[in-house]
Design a protein around this motif. Structure first.
Motif, PDB file in Angstrom:
ATOM      1  N   ARG A  79       5.064   5.471 -16.943  1.00 27.70           N
ATOM      2  CA  ARG A  79       4.129   4.713 -17.787  1.00 27.70           C
ATOM      3  C   ARG A  79       3.229   3.835 -16.934  1.00 27.70           C
ATOM      4  O   ARG A  79       2.025   3.710 -17.190  1.00 27.70           O
ATOM      5  CB  ARG A  79       4.903   3.855 -18.782  1.00 27.70           C
ATOM      6  N   ILE A  80       3.821   3.220 -15.915  1.00 27.97           N
ATOM      7  CA  ILE A  80       3.042   2.353 -15.025  1.00 27.97           C
ATOM      8  C   ILE A  80       1.973   3.164 -14.299  1.00 27.97           C
ATOM      9  O   ILE A  80       0.791   2.785 -14.263  1.00 27.97           O
ATOM     10  CB  ILE A  80       3.969   1.656 -14.008  1.00 27.97           C
ATOM     11  N   LEU A  81       2.382   4.295 -13.731  1.00 29.80           N
ATOM     12  CA  LEU A  81       1.441   5.125 -12.975  1.00 29.80           C
ATOM     13  C   LEU A  81       0.361   5.718 -13.879  1.00 29.80           C
ATOM     14  O   LEU A  81      -0.811   5.805 -13.490  1.00 29.80           O
ATOM     15  CB  LEU A  81       2.202   6.242 -12.262  1.00 29.80           C
ATOM     16  N   ARG A  82       0.771   6.109 -15.095  1.00 30.87           N
ATOM     17  CA  ARG A  82      -0.206   6.686 -16.027  1.00 30.87           C
ATOM     18  C   ARG A  82      -1.234   5.637 -16.442  1.00 30.87           C
ATOM     19  O   ARG A  82      -2.445   5.908 -16.487  1.00 30.87           O
ATOM     20  CB  ARG A  82       0.519   7.233 -17.254  1.00 30.87           C
ATOM     21  N   THR A  83      -0.756   4.434 -16.752  1.00 29.32           N
ATOM     22  CA  THR A  83      -1.660   3.350 -17.145  1.00 29.32           C
ATOM     23  C   THR A  83      -2.605   2.989 -16.010  1.00 29.32           C
ATOM     24  O   THR A  83      -3.815   2.799 -16.209  1.00 29.32           O
ATOM     25  CB  THR A  83      -0.854   2.101 -17.558  1.00 29.32           C
ATOM     26  N   PHE A  84      -2.062   2.917 -14.811  1.00 27.09           N
ATOM     27  CA  PHE A  84      -2.872   2.573 -13.640  1.00 27.09           C
ATOM     28  C   PHE A  84      -3.934   3.641 -13.387  1.00 27.09           C
ATOM     29  O   PHE A  84      -5.102   3.329 -13.109  1.00 27.09           O
ATOM     30  CB  PHE A  84      -1.964   2.420 -12.421  1.00 27.09           C
ATOM     31  N   GLN A  85      -3.536   4.900 -13.518  1.00 26.06           N
ATOM     32  CA  GLN A  85      -4.470   6.000 -13.252  1.00 26.06           C
ATOM     33  C   GLN A  85      -5.593   6.048 -14.289  1.00 26.06           C
ATOM     34  O   GLN A  85      -6.762   6.254 -13.949  1.00 26.06           O
ATOM     35  CB  GLN A  85      -3.682   7.320 -13.237  1.00 26.06           C
ATOM     36  N   MET A  86      -5.237   5.837 -15.555  1.00 26.78           N
ATOM     37  CA  MET A  86      -6.239   5.875 -16.621  1.00 26.78           C
ATOM     38  C   MET A  86      -7.205   4.690 -16.522  1.00 26.78           C
ATOM     39  O   MET A  86      -8.401   4.826 -16.755  1.00 26.78           O
ATOM     40  CB  MET A  86      -5.545   5.866 -17.983  1.00 26.78           C
ATOM     41  N   ARG A  87      -6.693   3.537 -16.156  1.00 24.60           N
ATOM     42  CA  ARG A  87      -7.522   2.328 -16.134  1.00 24.60           C
ATOM     43  C   ARG A  87      -8.450   2.285 -14.931  1.00 24.60           C
ATOM     44  O   ARG A  87      -9.574   1.759 -15.019  1.00 24.60           O
ATOM     45  CB  ARG A  87      -6.623   1.098 -16.161  1.00 24.60           C
ATOM     46  N   PHE A  88      -8.005   2.822 -13.819  1.00 22.77           N
ATOM     47  CA  PHE A  88      -8.805   2.687 -12.598  1.00 22.77           C
ATOM     48  C   PHE A  88      -9.307   4.031 -12.066  1.00 22.77           C
ATOM     49  O   PHE A  88      -9.586   4.163 -10.879  1.00 22.77           O
ATOM     50  CB  PHE A  88      -7.976   1.969 -11.526  1.00 22.77           C
TER      51      PHE A  88
ATOM     52  N   LYS B 202     -12.505   4.368  -9.814  1.00 20.50           N
ATOM     53  CA  LYS B 202     -12.781   3.005  -9.359  1.00 20.50           C
ATOM     54  C   LYS B 202     -12.086   2.769  -8.022  1.00 20.50           C
ATOM     55  O   LYS B 202     -11.442   3.658  -7.473  1.00 20.50           O
ATOM     56  CB  LYS B 202     -12.311   1.993 -10.408  1.00 20.50           C
ATOM     57  N   HIS B 203     -12.219   1.569  -7.521  1.00 23.75           N
ATOM     58  CA  HIS B 203     -11.602   1.211  -6.244  1.00 23.75           C
ATOM     59  C   HIS B 203     -10.658   0.019  -6.463  1.00 23.75           C
ATOM     60  O   HIS B 203     -11.001  -1.124  -6.162  1.00 23.75           O
ATOM     61  CB  HIS B 203     -12.673   0.862  -5.207  1.00 23.75           C
ATOM     62  N   PRO B 204      -9.471   0.291  -7.010  1.00 22.24           N
ATOM     63  CA  PRO B 204      -8.538  -0.804  -7.320  1.00 22.24           C
ATOM     64  C   PRO B 204      -7.942  -1.434  -6.064  1.00 22.24           C
ATOM     65  O   PRO B 204      -7.839  -0.792  -5.011  1.00 22.24           O
ATOM     66  CB  PRO B 204      -7.453  -0.113  -8.145  1.00 22.24           C
ATOM     67  N   GLN B 205      -7.550  -2.679  -6.222  1.00 23.42           N
ATOM     68  CA  GLN B 205      -6.885  -3.417  -5.159  1.00 23.42           C
ATOM     69  C   GLN B 205      -5.377  -3.473  -5.452  1.00 23.42           C
ATOM     70  O   GLN B 205      -4.925  -3.099  -6.542  1.00 23.42           O
ATOM     71  CB  GLN B 205      -7.459  -4.832  -5.059  1.00 23.42           C
ATOM     72  N   THR B 206      -4.636  -3.954  -4.484  1.00 20.82           N
ATOM     73  CA  THR B 206      -3.183  -4.055  -4.656  1.00 20.82           C
ATOM     74  C   THR B 206      -2.822  -4.924  -5.850  1.00 20.82           C
ATOM     75  O   THR B 206      -1.909  -4.612  -6.620  1.00 20.82           O
ATOM     76  CB  THR B 206      -2.532  -4.637  -3.384  1.00 20.82           C
ATOM     77  N   GLN B 207      -3.556  -6.020  -6.021  1.00 25.61           N
ATOM     78  CA  GLN B 207      -3.275  -6.930  -7.132  1.00 25.61           C
ATOM     79  C   GLN B 207      -3.480  -6.250  -8.480  1.00 25.61           C
ATOM     80  O   GLN B 207      -2.793  -6.575  -9.457  1.00 25.61           O
ATOM     81  CB  GLN B 207      -4.154  -8.181  -7.029  1.00 25.61           C
ATOM     82  N   ASP B 208      -4.400  -5.287  -8.537  1.00 24.08           N
ATOM     83  CA  ASP B 208      -4.616  -4.551  -9.784  1.00 24.08           C
ATOM     84  C   ASP B 208      -3.356  -3.775 -10.172  1.00 24.08           C
ATOM     85  O   ASP B 208      -2.984  -3.714 -11.349  1.00 24.08           O
ATOM     86  CB  ASP B 208      -5.797  -3.582  -9.631  1.00 24.08           C
TER      87      ASP B 208
END
Length: 205
Positions: free
Chosen positions: A4-13, A16-22
């Motif tokens: 769920r974490i990876l899916r949410t992160f992938q869909m949201r960013f 884009k160029h996400p940072q570690t804090q994202d």
């Protein structure tokens, strides 16, 4: 949860160029917990993360104790001879022996879990039974005590292998070492025999 974490992160960013804090923000959002401590202490930090088992021991619980006791308003002495007799009677009647097992868990490293995260401890006994409990893991060590009709076989911390970042997985489990009382008893008797033999040999010279 991780998917769920990876899916949410992938869909949201995506694109884009996400940072570690994202990524940390997404982890906190999906889990509903503030896990910033995990990244600060174990990802960005240099502290060693190492939890393990330091000792496992089982001793027989004595049912009878030598001494003088008040029984129905009168003094009654329990001698060693009487204890042996009562223990023989218990053995004939099939009474089970009980053992006190002590397991010491230790935080060998400086890094530690935070928040409501706990370390799981599992103790397996010779009769096949198990005891599972949790440790907050904040202090340097803690002793857990169990009373069972069987000796411990081994103890293991993090039995589900969740904390793969542990720097030393070899100390996560430990078998109970057998008692050496029998060895010392045999050695003492052997020394006694040798001493008597030498005394006899000297007297013949």
């Amino acid at each position: 949860m991780m998917l769920r974490i990876l899916r949410t992160f992938q869909m949201r960013f995506r694109y884009k160029h996400p940072q570690t804090q994202d990524f940390i923000d997404v982890v906190n959002e999906v889990t509903g917990k503030d896990l910033s401590w995990f990244f600060e202490e174990l990802f960005f930090g240099t502290l060693n993360f190492d939890y393990g088992i330091s000792s496992v021991a089982s001793i027989e619980k004595k049912k009878y104790v030598r001494g003088i006791f008040d029984v129905d308003g009168r003094k009654e002495e329990i001698t060693s001879k009487r204890i042996k007799k009562m223990e023989k009677e218990d053995k004939k009647s099939g009474d089970k022996k009980y053992y006190i097992t002590e397991v010491k868990v230790r935080r060998f490293g400086e890094a530690r879990v935070r928040g409501d995260v706990v370390m799981k401890l599992k103790v397996v006994f010779e009769d096949g039974s198990e005891e599972v409990t949790n440790w907050r893991g904040q202090k340097r060590w803690k002793k857990f005590t169990f009373e069972k009709p069987a000796k411990a076989k081994y103890a293991q911390i993090d039995p589900d292998n969740i904390w793969l970042i542990d720097s030393n997985l070899t100390n996560n489990s430990l078998k109970r070492k057998p008692s050496r009382k029998g060895i010392f008893k045999v050695a003492t008797e052997l020394l006694f025999i040798i001493q008597n033999y030498l005394q006899c040999a000297v007297s013949l010279i």
